[in-house]
Write a protein that holds these residues in place. Structure first.
Motif, mmCIF file in Angstrom:
data_model
loop_
_atom_site.group_PDB
_atom_site.id
_atom_site.type_symbol
_atom_site.label_atom_id
_atom_site.label_comp_id
_atom_site.label_asym_id
_atom_site.label_seq_id
_atom_site.Cartn_x
_atom_site.Cartn_y
_atom_site.Cartn_z
ATOM 1 N N LEU A 45 33.882 18.512 31.649
ATOM 2 C CA LEU A 45 33.917 19.588 32.638
ATOM 3 C C LEU A 45 35.303 19.715 33.257
ATOM 4 O O LEU A 45 35.836 20.825 33.403
ATOM 5 N N GLU A 46 35.899 18.589 33.593
ATOM 6 C CA GLU A 46 37.235 18.604 34.189
ATOM 7 C C GLU A 46 38.256 19.204 33.223
ATOM 8 O O GLU A 46 39.125 19.975 33.619
ATOM 9 N N TYR A 52 38.703 27.698 32.588
ATOM 10 C CA TYR A 52 37.759 28.515 33.350
ATOM 11 C C TYR A 52 38.477 29.278 34.463
ATOM 12 O O TYR A 52 38.307 30.487 34.612
ATOM 13 N N GLN A 53 39.289 28.575 35.246
ATOM 14 C CA GLN A 53 40.003 29.213 36.350
ATOM 15 C C GLN A 53 40.984 30.271 35.857
ATOM 16 O O GLN A 53 41.089 31.352 36.450
ATOM 17 N N ASP A 54 41.694 29.964 34.782
ATOM 18 C CA ASP A 54 42.631 30.941 34.214
ATOM 19 C C ASP A 54 41.888 32.187 33.733
ATOM 20 O O ASP A 54 42.331 33.316 33.956
ATOM 21 N N THR A 55 40.766 31.978 33.067
ATOM 22 C CA THR A 55 39.971 33.086 32.546
ATOM 23 C C THR A 55 39.407 33.912 33.694
ATOM 24 O O THR A 55 39.407 35.147 33.645
ATOM 25 N N ASP A 61 37.755 41.839 40.067
ATOM 26 C CA ASP A 61 37.237 41.212 41.288
ATOM 27 C C ASP A 61 35.715 41.232 41.403
ATOM 28 O O ASP A 61 35.109 40.220 41.748
ATOM 29 N N ILE A 62 35.094 42.370 41.154
ATOM 30 C CA ILE A 62 33.636 42.476 41.314
ATOM 31 C C ILE A 62 32.923 41.498 40.392
ATOM 32 O O ILE A 62 32.052 40.740 40.823
ATOM 33 N N GLU A 63 33.314 41.476 39.128
ATOM 34 C CA GLU A 63 32.686 40.571 38.170
ATOM 35 C C GLU A 63 33.016 39.107 38.493
ATOM 36 O O GLU A 63 32.171 38.222 38.367
ATOM 37 N N ARG A 64 34.242 38.860 38.948
ATOM 38 C CA ARG A 64 34.639 37.486 39.293
ATOM 39 C C ARG A 64 33.778 36.954 40.432
ATOM 40 O O ARG A 64 33.314 35.822 40.393
ATOM 41 N N LYS A 65 33.549 37.787 41.442
ATOM 42 C CA LYS A 65 32.720 37.360 42.571
ATOM 43 C C LYS A 65 31.293 37.071 42.140
ATOM 44 O O LYS A 65 30.666 36.119 42.624
#
Length: 107
Positions: A45-46, A52-55, A61-65
């Motif tokens: 996971l680490e 994950y964060q880069d993607t 924004d809407i989908e990210r939230k």
């Protein structure tokens, strides 16, 4: 019957809170259980976290939230499932000790 169920839930919530407090107070390494597969999964996971964060930064924004809220809920559910498993283990131990006659059962 509904009143009895509510009372049992109330009692189990009190037991849950007590056991959680007890568990959090004593974290000496001699009594902490560490499962090898869990450590491996945490490492995986680490290693995936940065990707994950880069993607996630590339997602609007809407989908990210929506994704972030979903992942937060996954974490919350996983935590509560851990708590349930912990409490069930304690109940199982009490039942085993009762069955062995180490704890007297009040019937």
């Amino acid at each position: 019957m509904a009143g009895g169920v509510k009372m049992m839930n109330h009692i189990w919530n009190k037991v849950y809170n007590f056991l959680n407090e007890l568990r959090c107070e004593n974290k000496s390494e001699s009594i902490v259980v560490q499962v090898e597969n869990c450590s491996k999964e945490k490492d995986i996971l680490e290693s995936q976290m940065q990707v994950y964060q880069d993607t996630l930064q590339k997602v609007p924004d809407i989908e990210r939230k929506i994704i972030e809220k979903y992942v937060e809920q996954l974490d919350a559910v996983a935590f509560e499932e851990q708590q349930e498993a912990y409490c069930q283990g304690i109940v199982d131990c009490i039942q085993i000790m009762t069955g062995m006659g180490l704890i007297r059962s009040e019937k």
